[in-house]
Design an enzyme around this catalytic site. Structure first.
Site, short mmCIF file in Angstrom:
data_model
loop_
_atom_site.label_atom_id
_atom_site.label_comp_id
_atom_site.label_asym_id
_atom_site.label_seq_id
_atom_site.Cartn_x
_atom_site.Cartn_y
_atom_site.Cartn_z
N ARG A 57 -13.65 -34.92 10.37
CA ARG A 57 -14.06 -33.73 11.12
C ARG A 57 -15.02 -34.06 12.28
NH1 ARG A 57 -13.06 -29.01 8.15
NH2 ARG A 57 -14.53 -27.92 9.46
N ASN B 63 -22.16 -26.40 10.97
CA ASN B 63 -20.89 -26.63 11.66
C ASN B 63 -20.57 -25.36 12.45
OD1 ASN B 63 -18.22 -27.25 12.39
ND2 ASN B 63 -17.42 -26.43 10.45
N GLY B 64 -20.49 -25.48 13.78
CA GLY B 64 -20.22 -24.31 14.60
C GLY B 64 -21.04 -24.36 15.87
N GLU C 233 4.93 -34.62 22.81
CA GLU C 233 4.24 -35.03 21.58
C GLU C 233 4.08 -36.56 21.54
OE1 GLU C 233 2.46 -33.73 19.51
OE2 GLU C 233 2.54 -34.89 17.67
N LYS D 177 0.49 -38.45 21.26
CA LYS D 177 0.16 -39.41 20.19
C LYS D 177 -0.37 -40.70 20.78
CE LYS D 177 -0.04 -37.31 17.54
NZ LYS D 177 0.26 -35.95 17.26
N GLU E 85 -3.96 -40.19 22.41
CA GLU E 85 -5.15 -39.90 21.61
C GLU E 85 -5.60 -41.05 20.73
OE1 GLU E 85 -4.98 -36.65 18.82
OE2 GLU E 85 -2.87 -36.98 18.43
N CYS F 19 -17.45 -31.08 12.90
CA CYS F 19 -18.56 -31.34 11.98
C CYS F 19 -18.15 -31.04 10.55
CB CYS F 19 -19.82 -30.53 12.30
SG CYS F 19 -20.44 -30.78 13.94
N LYS G 20 -10.72 -33.79 13.85
CA LYS G 20 -9.47 -33.26 13.32
C LYS G 20 -9.28 -31.78 13.64
CE LYS G 20 -5.68 -33.35 10.90
NZ LYS G 20 -4.51 -33.88 11.63
N HIS H 75 10.97 -34.93 40.76
CA HIS H 75 10.19 -34.02 41.61
C HIS H 75 8.76 -34.53 41.83
CE1 HIS H 75 13.44 -31.16 41.64
NE2 HIS H 75 13.53 -31.30 40.33
N TRP I 210 -19.63 -33.86 15.11
CA TRP I 210 -18.87 -33.95 16.35
C TRP I 210 -19.72 -33.23 17.39
CZ3 TRP I 210 -16.44 -30.62 19.90
CH2 TRP I 210 -15.58 -31.27 20.81
O1 M6R Z 1 -5.25 -27.67 13.22
P1 M6R Z 1 -4.40 -27.33 14.42
O2 M6R Z 1 -2.95 -27.59 14.21
O3 M6R Z 1 -4.62 -25.94 14.92
O4 M6R Z 1 -4.89 -28.33 15.55
C1 M6R Z 1 -4.42 -28.22 16.85
C2 M6R Z 1 -4.77 -29.44 17.66
O5 M6R Z 1 -6.15 -29.62 17.74
C3 M6R Z 1 -4.17 -30.72 17.06
O6 M6R Z 1 -2.78 -30.60 16.93
C4 M6R Z 1 -4.49 -31.94 17.94
O7 M6R Z 1 -3.85 -31.83 19.15
C5 M6R Z 1 -4.10 -33.24 17.21
N1 M6R Z 1 -5.17 -34.17 17.30
C6 M6R Z 1 -2.90 -33.89 17.79
O8 M6R Z 1 -2.55 -35.03 17.10
#
Ligand code: M6R
Length: 622
Positions: free
Chosen positions: A27, A100-101, A495, A499, A502, A2, A617, A518, A74
Site C-alpha cells: 500500500r 491513511n487518507g 495495458e 505494465k 510501471e 498507506c 497498490k 498519424h 505513501w
Molecule cells: O484497485 P483499482 O483497480 O481501482 O486500481 C486502479 C489502478 O490504480 C490500478 O489498476 C493501477 O493502474 C495498477 N497499478 C496497474 O497495474
C-alpha cells in the site's frame, strides 16, 4: 495509500506490528514506523524507506509493550523522510496517531493550532490530527461549552471533537499515553477493519495484516469508530451513537498472501491466472442451458437488458478492462457503451439520461476517483453496478449490486490477474445480455465453450516464460517501446505499455495500430521495439499492413500471433505464439505474454517488481 495496523492484546506488540506492516507494504513504502506504549510513554521508531529499514533500526530491541500502532507510508503531504514518517505524536506527547487518507483542511487547522500554542515537527496533514485530538484532550470543554468527561472517556471524546472539525478522508488508529488499555480506530473514506481474536484485537487497513491472528472481523463504515479496551470493544458513530456491527469471516487465507516459492507477487499472480479464472467462471457459466448466472446482479438483469447506454468507469488497468468491456457490450449485446476515466467523470457534470447504467470496475474497491464516480452516478439516479475484487470494499458496498472477481488477493502493485478476471466478468455479462437481446443459441453456446477453455489456454502461454524472458533480455535496454493493437486488442496494447512503464521504468506508449501513422511513426527507429498484437482476427490483414509500415522504417517487431500462423513469421523479429480463441475473448490471452514481458524486463533491469517507485497498490487519494 498507506497501510495502518494496531495491536491490543497480551502479546508483545512489536513483532505483530512489523509483520502486519510487511503484509501492508504494497500500500505504500516511502517510510515506516511504529509507536509502542510503554509505562505511559510512547516509544516511537520511524525510518524512511522500506519496513526492512525499520526492522534494522529495531534490531535487538524487544519491547514488552502489548499496545501499539504502525504505519507504512505513501507520501502525500511532505517528503518521504523520517520526520514525516508516521506515527505522529501531538506536541504534549499524549496522543499518537497513524493515518491513511488526506486531511483537506489541515492547513487551516494547523494555522489555528499554532495560534493556540501547538508546535509541529513535520510537514504532514496527520500531525494536525494528533495535535487536534491532543488539544481537545487538554480542554475541559468543547467549542460549544459542552463539558469534557473524565479519564479515558475524555480520550474518546477528544477524538470525536477533533474529527468533527476535519474534512477529508481517514482511516486512523489512535493511542493516548494516559490510557494504556485503550485503542481507538476511526474511519471515513479509507478502509478500516477490526480483527477480533481471543483476548486480542487488531485494527488494520485490510485483512492481510490480521489474518494470521484471527479470521473474525468487523468492517467499519464511514463515520464510525471503534473503541477497544480491556472489556472488549464497542462501535459507535463519530457523534457517539452506539452501532451494532456484524462479525464477519475474513475471506482470505494466509497461503493466498504468501509468496509460496515465487520470487515476486506479480510472478505468482501471473501464474495464478488459470486457477483464478476458473474460480471466477465457476458456477457462472451454465454450459448445459447455454446461459450465464451472475447471482449478484440477477435482480437488475431486466434493467440492464433494456439499458439504452452503459457507462464503464475505472482507473488504470481497470480502465483498460473497461475499454474491452465497451467492445464487448457493443459487439455482443449491441448496447451503446462508453468508457470514462473515473477522475474525469466525477468532475464533468455528466449527463445520465434514464436508461443509463453505470458500471464501476476496481480491483481494490477503494480507488478514490472510482469511488467518487460511483457517488456521482448514484446521486444522479443511475443504476450503478460494481465489478470488484475485494469483498466488502467501499465500492462493493456503495454500488447497487455487483459481481466479484473471486481471484483472491492481488498484492503485486502491477495488476495482472484482476485484469483477466475483469474481462472475464465483462464477457459473461455481455454474453448474457446478448443472449437476452438477440444472439442465437449457437453463438452463445460457442462463446461459452470458448470462455471455459481460456484458463487452459493461459496455462499454455505460461509455459513460454523462458522464451519471453529471452525476448525481454534482448530488448531490456531500449528506453522507448510502442505497443500496438486493433479492435479488441487495442486496450491490450495500452495495458501492455502500462505494465512495462510501471515496473521497468521504460517509456512505453500504447496505441490503436492505425493511429501510428498519424504521428507516432516519426519515433520509429531500429532502437525502438514495437510490440504488435497480431492474432487472427477481423483486422488481421490491416495489422499486417501496420507491421510493414514499422519494418519499412527499420523498426524491430515483437509480435504476439496465433499459434500455427505461418504467414506472420516474416514480419516478426521476435514471435510469441498464443492459442487461438474467438475475437471477443482474445484480450484474456493476448495480455498474458505482455505481462510476462514486462515482468522479465523489470527483473532483468534489477527493479523491485512488487514495489515500483512512486506507486502504491490502491490509490485512495485524488
Ligand atoms: O484497485 P483499482 O483497480 O481501482 O486500481 C486502479 C489502478 O490504480 C490500478 O489498476 C493501477 O493502474 C495498477 N497499478 C496497474 O497495474
Amino acid at each position: 495509500m498507506c497501510g495502518i495496523v494496531a495491536y491490543f492484546g497480551n502479546k508483545p506488540a512489536q513483532p505483530i506490528l512489523i509483520e502486519g506492516l510487511k503484509r501492508l507494504e504494497y500500500r505504500g513504502y516511502d517510510s515506516a514506523g511504529i509507536a509502542l506504549l510503554e509505562n505511559g510513554t510512547f516509544q516511537v521508531t520511524k525510518s524512511p524507506g522500506r519496513i526492512s529499514n525499520l526492522e534494522e533500526m529495531l534490531a535487538g530491541r524487544h519491547s514488552p509493550a502489548t499496545l501499539g500502532i504502525g504505519h507504512t507510508r505513501w507520501a502525500t503531504h511532505g517528503r518521504p523522510n523520517q520526520v514525516n514518517a508516521h506515527p505522529h505524536v501531538d506536541c504534549t506527547g499524549k496522543i499518537a496517531v497513524v493515518h491513511n487518507g488526506i486531511i483537506e483542511n489541515y492547513a487551516t487547522l494547523k494555522k489555528w493550532l499554532l495560534k493556540e500554542g501547538c508546535t509541529f515537527l513535520s510537514e504532514t496533514d496527520t500531525e494536525v490530527v494528533a495535535n487536534l485530538i491532543g488539544y481537545f484532550y487538554q480542554r475541559n470543554q468543547n467549542r460549544n461549552g459542552q463539558l469534557a468527561p473524565h479519564g479515558c472517556n475524555r480520550f474518546e471524546w477528544a477524538v470525536q471533537q477533533a474529527l468533527s472539525e476535519i474534512y477529508g478522508t481517514y482511516g486512523l488508529a489512535i493511542l493516548c499515553a494516559d490510557c494504556p488499555n485503550v485503542l481507538i480506530g476511526a474511519k471515513k473514506g479509507s478502509p478500516l477493519i477490526l480483527g477480533v481474536g481471543k483476548n486480542e484485537f487488531l485494527i488494520a487497513s485490510d485483512a492481510a495484516a490480521i489474518v494470521k491472528h484471527t479470521t473474525q472481523a468487523i468492517y467499519l463504515a464511514d463515520g464510525e469508530m471503534v473503541i477497544v479496551d480491556s472489556g472488549g470493544f464497542q462501535t459507535k458513530t463519530l457523534s457517539n451513537e452506539q452501532v451494532q456491527k456484524e462479525l464477519k469471516e475474513i475471506e482470505i487465507s494466509l497461503d493466498q498472501i504468501e509468496l509460496e516459492g515465487f520470487r515476486h507477487y506479480m510472478e505468482k499472480e501471473i501464474a495464478e491466472q488459470p486457477t483464478a479464472l476458473e474460480t471466477c467462471l465457476n458456477g457462472r457459466v451454465d454450459l448445459k442451458n447455454g446461459r450465464i448466472i451472475l447471482g449478484g446482479i440477477s435482480n437488475y438483469l431486466r434493467e440492464l437488458t433494456r439499458a439504452k447506454r452503459i457507462i464503464l468507469t475505472a482507473c488504470g488497468t481497470a480502465w483498460h478492462a473497461a475499454l474491452v468491456g465497451e467492445f464487448l457490450f457493443e459487439q455482443l449485446a449491441r448496447i451503446p457503451a462508453e468508457v470514462e476515466y473515473a477522475s474525469e467523470f466525477r468532475y464533468r457534470n455528466p449527463i445520465l439520461e434514464e436508461g443509463t447504467v453505470v458500471i464501476a470496475i476496481s480491483q481494490s474497491g477503494e480507488t478514490a476517483d472510482t469511488l467518487a464516480a460511483v457517488e456521482q452516478a448514484k446521486e444522479r439516479g443511475a443504476l450503478v453496478l460494481g465489478i470488484v475484487n475485494v469483498v466488502g470494499s467501499s465500492i462493493a458496498r456503495l454500488t447497487d449490486a455487483g459481481v466479484y472477481l473471486r481471484v483472491g488477493p492481488e498484492i503485486g502493485v502491477a495488476s495482472t490477474k484482476a485484469f483477466t478476471a475483469q474481462v472475464a466478468v465483462l464477457a459473461m455479462l455481455a454474453i448474457e445480455l446478448g443472449r437476452r437481446r438477440h444472439l442465437s443459441t449457437d453463438t452463445v453456446q460457442n462463446l461459452l465453450q470458448e470462455l471455459t477453455s481460456i484458463p487452459q489456454k493461459i496455462k499454455r502461454i505460461l509455459r513460454q516464460s523462458e522464451a519471453i524472458r529471452q525476448i525481454a533480455d534482448a530488448n531490456k535496454d531500449r528506453e522507448n517501446w510502442l505497443f500496438l493493437g486493433r479492435g479488441f486488442n487495442y486496450p491490450v496494447a495500452l495495458e501492455g505499455a502500462l505494465k512495462l512503464k510501471e515496473i521497468s521504468y521504460i517509456h512505453a506508449e500504447g496505441l490503436p495500430a492505425a493511429e501510428m501513422k498519424h504521428g507516432p511513426i516519426a519515433l520509429i527507429t531500429d532502437k525502438m521495439p514495437a510490440v504488435f498484437i497480431a492474432t487472427r482476427c477481423s483486422q488481421y490483414e490491416k495489422i499486417i499492413g501496420n507491421i510493414e509500415e514499422v519494418r519499412a522504417r527499420g523498426g524491430k517487431t515483437i509480435v504476439v500471433a496465433t499459434e500455427g500462423d505461418e504467414q506472420i513469421k516474416p514480419y516478426a523479429d521476435y514471435l510469441i505464439p498464443i492459442p487461438e480463441t474467438c475475437e471477443p475473448l482474445q484480450p484474456m490471452l493476448t495480455v498474458v505474454p505482455l505481462q510476462m514481458l514486462a515482468y522479465h524486463a523489470a527483473v532483468l533491469r534489477g527493479h523491485d517488481v512488487d514495489k515500483p517507485r512512486n506507486l502504491a497498490k490502491s490509490v485512495t487519494v485524488e
